[in-house]
Design a protein around this motif. Structure first.
Motif, PDB file in Angstrom:
ATOM      1  N   TYR A  66       4.502  -1.281  -6.931  1.00 45.31           N
ATOM      2  CA  TYR A  66       4.265  -0.035  -6.188  1.00 45.31           C
ATOM      3  C   TYR A  66       5.043   1.076  -6.873  1.00 45.31           C
ATOM      4  O   TYR A  66       6.228   0.905  -7.193  1.00 45.31           O
ATOM      5  CB  TYR A  66       4.708  -0.196  -4.733  1.00 45.31           C
ATOM      6  N   SER A 234      -0.275  -0.457  -7.250  1.00 48.27           N
ATOM      7  CA  SER A 234      -0.648   0.728  -6.481  1.00 48.27           C
ATOM      8  C   SER A 234       0.330   1.856  -6.774  1.00 48.27           C
ATOM      9  O   SER A 234       1.508   1.613  -7.060  1.00 48.27           O
ATOM     10  CB  SER A 234      -0.685   0.422  -4.980  1.00 48.27           C
ATOM     11  N   ASN A 256      -8.425  -0.718  -4.174  1.00 48.61           N
ATOM     12  CA  ASN A 256      -7.919  -0.554  -2.817  1.00 48.61           C
ATOM     13  C   ASN A 256      -7.306   0.824  -2.625  1.00 48.61           C
ATOM     14  O   ASN A 256      -7.201   1.619  -3.565  1.00 48.61           O
ATOM     15  CB  ASN A 256      -6.869  -1.642  -2.525  1.00 48.61           C
ATOM     16  N   GLY A 257      -6.886   1.081  -1.410  1.00 43.54           N
ATOM     17  CA  GLY A 257      -6.161   2.310  -1.116  1.00 43.54           C
ATOM     18  C   GLY A 257      -7.045   3.446  -0.679  1.00 43.54           C
ATOM     19  O   GLY A 257      -8.231   3.270  -0.368  1.00 43.54           O
ATOM     20  N   ASN A 258      -6.471   4.639  -0.691  1.00 47.54           N
ATOM     21  CA  ASN A 258      -7.138   5.821  -0.170  1.00 47.54           C
ATOM     22  C   ASN A 258      -8.170   6.412  -1.120  1.00 47.54           C
ATOM     23  O   ASN A 258      -9.012   7.192  -0.693  1.00 47.54           O
ATOM     24  CB  ASN A 258      -6.091   6.898   0.154  1.00 47.54           C
ATOM     25  N   GLN A 298       3.301   5.727   1.189  1.00 43.46           N
ATOM     26  CA  GLN A 298       2.668   4.507   0.689  1.00 43.46           C
ATOM     27  C   GLN A 298       1.239   4.348   1.187  1.00 43.46           C
ATOM     28  O   GLN A 298       0.389   3.796   0.481  1.00 43.46           O
ATOM     29  CB  GLN A 298       3.502   3.290   1.080  1.00 43.46           C
ATOM     30  N   LYS A 299       0.951   4.844   2.375  1.00 41.38           N
ATOM     31  CA  LYS A 299      -0.406   4.679   2.914  1.00 41.38           C
ATOM     32  C   LYS A 299      -1.433   5.533   2.174  1.00 41.38           C
ATOM     33  O   LYS A 299      -2.637   5.349   2.347  1.00 41.38           O
ATOM     34  CB  LYS A 299      -0.430   5.003   4.403  1.00 41.38           C
ATOM     35  N   ALA A 301      -1.492   5.631  -1.161  1.00 42.66           N
ATOM     36  CA  ALA A 301      -1.544   5.091  -2.520  1.00 42.66           C
ATOM     37  C   ALA A 301      -2.955   4.614  -2.863  1.00 42.66           C
ATOM     38  O   ALA A 301      -3.791   4.378  -1.988  1.00 42.66           O
ATOM     39  CB  ALA A 301      -0.544   3.952  -2.663  1.00 42.66           C
ATOM     40  N   PHE A 302      -3.197   4.454  -4.153  1.00 44.03           N
ATOM     41  CA  PHE A 302      -4.442   3.862  -4.644  1.00 44.03           C
ATOM     42  C   PHE A 302      -4.079   2.825  -5.691  1.00 44.03           C
ATOM     43  O   PHE A 302      -2.976   2.828  -6.245  1.00 44.03           O
ATOM     44  CB  PHE A 302      -5.365   4.931  -5.253  1.00 44.03           C
TER      45      PHE A 302
END
Length: 453
Positions: A66, A234, A256-258, A298-299, A301-302
């Motif tokens: 991360y 990420s 994954n991710g936003n 963190q929310k 992240a991609f």
């Protein structure tokens, strides 16, 4: 006397009827769900064991990566005043206290290029995906703006600025990290349990005097990370413009991710993948600076998950979910043969056939742990088909019906194998197949006289 003789005759007649046989076969099918459930529990137990071994492997190699940074951290002084009242004289005195606070500024431009080399690590019958990645970053900052908080120039501690990076998995970083900031090279050192995020691990440089960097409008930076990790990479797109390019030899990435990569520049093949992201500040709900504390982003992240799409235990579990269907259809075939040919099949013989069908799943999971799922499925299915076919020869006293049973079971196991391999079309193919099976049963049973024994 006539009434006494008719009652046992009626009872015997009912027990020999199609209805009674169908009820007994149905009850037996439900009873066989108990050992089938035990097989499911065994599969889940082995799957949990695999998860434990995978965690042990990845913990030693390196966990997920991360990345959140680099962030320009600038301290500034704030003053607070308090009044103290003398109770004897009633005089009021004022005191002024100075405190240091921090402002965090994100890059104007953040560019990243990552190359990820993956491999499988095995222990006994279990395996886990691990990777080594080299991540290159560059970009620039613009002039830090304190006007939004009305902070005077003289209160800004330009000579005590630092560069901060929030990350995880520090133990798997393989090279010393140096960041080139303008014309200065700085070494990043670990910092733990920061006030901004007590749960995060991080890296921070020594003080850098921004007064020495006259051109703050284009304060450039450049650095490289080299990680050993597993499962996921990420990062947070903190640049006003963030671009990222990732290449890897992993053929089954899960983005994954936003933010998802650009479809036009994304390429996935058996040799690996290449993905590109471009994220603007208007695409995410946070600003380019933060005062007082560093937000947990963190929310937003991609990244990419490096996981085995459908592992062997998942395939075993999916196969076992069709156990009720296999038992029910196999019993139905024997029941229809019994009804058409007038051959009597005892409930004990149905039980033996049912247990043989359940043995398929125990064979499947045990052989899978020492070979591939495909080979295990072929061996298990072939063993059960041969066993039941040979057993049905002694039951049905001819070769025509056992041949029909062998073909039907082989087709059924082949049909289920196809469904297990499919992901997007499993429901569609399964529904069509079940419809065809129902149509075949209706066609075969259309001329059976259910009122007779």
């Amino acid at each position: 006397m006539e009434n006494q003789d008719s009652q046992p005759t009626t009872a015997t007649s009912f027990l020999q009827s199609h209805t009674a046989r169908l009820i007994m076969v149905g009850v037996l099918t439900l009873i066989l769900l108990l050992p089938l459930q035990l097989v499911n529990n065994l599969i889940r137990e082995r799957e949990l064991r695999q998860a434990d071994v995978m965690n042990e492997i990845t913990d030693k190699w390196g966990k997920e990566v991360y990345f959140y940074g680099p962030i320009l951290k600038v301290p500034y002084t704030i003053f607070s005043e308090s009044e103290i009242v003398n109770q004897m004289t009633k005089q009021v005195s004022k005191t002024r206290t100075a405190q240091t606070a921090y402002a965090y500024f994100f890059p104007e431009v953040l560019n990243n290029t990552s190359k990820v080399e993956t491999k499988l690590l095995k222990r006994n019958n279990y395996e886990a995906v691990v990777f080594t990645t080299k991540m290159n970053f560059n970009g620039n900052y613009t002039v830090p703006d304190f006007s939004a908080k009305n902070i005077p120039e003289e209160n800004i501690q330009w000579d005590k600025a630092t560069i901060l990076i929030q990350t995880e998995n520090l133990k798997s970083i393989k090279e010393e990290i140096k960041i080139k900031l303008g014309g200065t090279t700085l070494t990043l050192e670990p910092v733990y349990n920061s006030e901004e995020n007590p749960d995060a691990e991080g890296l921070e440089t020594a003080f850098v005097n921004l007064n020495d960097h006259k051109d703050l409008k284009n304060l450039t930076f450049e650095f490289t990370f080299q990680y050993d990790g597993s499962s996921r990479i990420s990062m947070v797109p903190i640049g006003k413009t963030t671009t990222s390019k990732m290449t890897s030899n992993w053929a089954s990435p899960s983005f994954n991710g936003n933010f998802l990569p650009n479809d036009k520049s994304k390429h996935i093949s058996a040799a690996g993948f290449e993905a590109n992201w471009k994220i603007l500040h208007i695409n995410r709900p946070f600003s380019q600076s933060s005062f007082g504390s560093l937000p947990n982003l963190q929310k937003y992240a991609f990244g990419v998950d490096f996981v085995i799409p459908i592992d062997e235990y998942q395939k075993n579990e999916r196969a076992s979910k069709y156990g009720f269907l296999v038992i029910g259809l196999t019993f139905l075939i024997f029941f229809l043969i019994q009804s058409v040919s007038k051959i009597k099949i005892h409930i004990f013989q149905y039980s033996m056939i049912g247990l043989a069908l359940i043995m398929f799943y125990t064979l499947l999971i045990s052989i899978t742990e020492h070979s591939s799922f495909r080979l295990a499925y072929i061996i298990s299915a072939l063993s059960v088909v041969v066993l039941i076919s040979l057993y049905s020869v002694s039951i049905l006293k001819n070769r025509k019906f056992p041949m029909l049973i062998a073909i039907s079971l082989a087709a059924l196991y082949g049909f289920i194998y196809v469904i297990i391999q499919l992901e997007n079309y499993a429901l569609l193919v399964g529904s069509i197949g079940l419809f065809a099976i129902l149509a075949a049963v209706m066609f075969v049973s259309r001329k059976i006289d259910w009122t007779k024994n």
